[in-house]
Scaffold this motif. Structure first.
Motif, PDB file in Angstrom:
ATOM      1  N   ASP A 135      -7.035   3.683  -4.642  1.00 34.09           N
ATOM      2  CA  ASP A 135      -7.080   3.590  -3.189  1.00 34.09           C
ATOM      3  C   ASP A 135      -7.249   2.123  -2.808  1.00 34.09           C
ATOM      4  N   ALA A 136      -6.294   1.603  -2.074  1.00 33.99           N
ATOM      5  CA  ALA A 136      -6.341   0.190  -1.714  1.00 33.99           C
ATOM      6  C   ALA A 136      -7.570  -0.172  -0.891  1.00 33.99           C
ATOM      7  N   SER A 137      -8.159   0.794  -0.192  1.00 38.00           N
ATOM      8  CA  SER A 137      -9.265   0.505   0.721  1.00 38.00           C
ATOM      9  C   SER A 137     -10.422  -0.221   0.027  1.00 38.00           C
ATOM     10  N   ILE A 141       0.848  -1.189   0.000  1.00 38.32           N
ATOM     11  CA  ILE A 141       0.000   0.000   0.000  1.00 38.32           C
ATOM     12  C   ILE A 141       0.881   1.235   0.000  1.00 38.32           C
ATOM     13  N   GLY A 142       0.682   2.090  -1.004  1.00 41.44           N
ATOM     14  CA  GLY A 142       1.497   3.293  -1.132  1.00 41.44           C
ATOM     15  C   GLY A 142       2.877   2.967  -1.646  1.00 41.44           C
ATOM     16  N   CYS A 143       2.951   2.400  -2.854  1.00 41.94           N
ATOM     17  CA  CYS A 143       4.235   1.907  -3.379  1.00 41.94           C
ATOM     18  C   CYS A 143       5.091   3.006  -3.986  1.00 41.94           C
ATOM     19  N   PHE A 189      -0.351  -0.824  -4.742  1.00 40.44           N
ATOM     20  CA  PHE A 189      -1.260   0.293  -4.977  1.00 40.44           C
ATOM     21  C   PHE A 189      -0.543   1.616  -4.746  1.00 40.44           C
ATOM     22  N   GLU A 190      -0.873   2.581  -5.610  1.00 41.28           N
ATOM     23  CA  GLU A 190      -0.405   3.952  -5.413  1.00 41.28           C
ATOM     24  C   GLU A 190      -1.533   4.898  -5.810  1.00 41.28           C
ATOM     25  N   ARG A 191      -1.887   5.807  -4.906  1.00 41.58           N
ATOM     26  CA  ARG A 191      -3.024   6.709  -5.151  1.00 41.58           C
ATOM     27  C   ARG A 191      -2.667   7.904  -6.031  1.00 41.58           C
ATOM     28  N   THR A 192      -1.477   8.465  -5.854  1.00 43.43           N
ATOM     29  CA  THR A 192      -1.165   9.708  -6.556  1.00 43.43           C
ATOM     30  C   THR A 192      -0.758   9.436  -7.997  1.00 43.43           C
TER      31      THR A 192
END
Length: 205
Positions: free
Chosen positions: A87-89, A35-37, A58-61
Motif C-alpha cells: 500500500d503506497a500510503s 500508484i496502482g501499477c 506500487f501494486e497492492r494486489t
C-alpha cells in the motif's frame, strides 16, 4: 479533507521500506511514483523510454504484482525501476513526509484507479482521499500528478475538488486520442471498445 494517516507498520512493510531506501540511495536522478501499477505495462514502458528518470511503482494486489514483477524480469530488470508489493500510503508518509529525508517527487502517475462510483464510496475516490494531499506535499514545486480514467464524472470531480483541497492546480485536461499507444491494459481495453478516456495533469503550485 480528512487528515492523512498511514497504515500501521508490520514486518513485511518494514522490509519493503528498507528495499526502497537502498534503491533510492543508488541514484539522484529525477524520481517518479506510480500508484496502482497493475501488471506493470506502464512502469516498464516508462523505465525503458526514460533511462534518465527513476520510477517507484506500487501494486497492492498479489496477482497483479506477481505479473508485474515477472514482466520486470522479462524486460531485463531495469535499474531505474522498482516495483513494490504494498500500500503506497505507508511509504509516502515515511519516505517523504516524516523523518526520512528522501528526494521530493518529480511526478506521480495514477492511471485508471478504481472509480468507486457509489455515493457511500466517496471517501475512497481520489478527490476526497487524504493521500491526495500527502502526494501534493511530496511533489516538488512544478512537479506533476497525472490522473487517467474512463469515467468522466470521476475526472470532473477531481478537476473541481483537488485544486480546492490541495496545493495542486490544473495544468491540462484532455480526452485521450484512440490512436495513441495505450499505457495500461485498462487503457487498451477501454479505447479498443470505443470508450472515451480522459487525463488530468495537475502541477504543484
Amino acid at each position: 479533507m480528512r487528515a492523512f494517516k498511514a497504515p500501521p507498520v508490520n514486518d513485511k512493510l518494514a522490509g519493503e521500506f528498507s528495499t526502497i531506501i537502498n534503491w533510492l540511495k543508488k541514484s539522484a536522478t529525477p524520481l517518479y511514483l506510480e500508484i496502482g501499477c497493475g501488471v506493470g505495462l506502464h512502469p516498464i514502458k516508462f523505465a525503458k523510454s526514460n533511462p534518465q528518470f527513476r520510477l517507484l511503482a506500487f501494486e497492492r494486489t498479489s496477482e497483479k504484482f506477481n505479473k508485474a514483477h515477472q514482466r520486470f524480469i522479462n524486460n531485463g530488470s531495469p535499474e531505474n525501476l522498482l516495483i513494490i508489493h504494498g500500500d503506497a500510503s505507508f511509504f509516502i508518509d515515511e519516505l517523504f513526509l516524516n523523518k526520512i529525508k528522501s528526494p521530493a517527487l518529480d511526478g506521480v502517475f495514477i492511471l485508471y484507479p478504481n472509480p468507486y462510483p457509489k455515493n457511500s464510496q466517496a471517501n475512497l475516490r481520489l478527490a476526497h482521499m487524504p493521500l491526495t494531499h500527502a502526494l501534493a506535499k511530496a511533489l516538488k514545486i512544478n512537479g506533476t500528478l497525472v490522473l487517467a480514467s474512463n469515467k468522466s464524472d470521476y475526472i470532473d470531480e477531481a478537476h473541481e475538488l483537488i485544486p480546492q483541497k490541495t496545493p495542486l492546480k490544473i495544468l491540462k485536461k484532455r480526452r485521450i486520442d484512440a490512436a495513441e499507444t495505450p499505457r495500461t491494459h485498462f487503457e487498451k481495453k477501454y479505447l479498443g471498445r470505443g470508450e472515451d478516456c480522459f487525463e488530468l495533469i495537475f502541477t504543484r503550485k
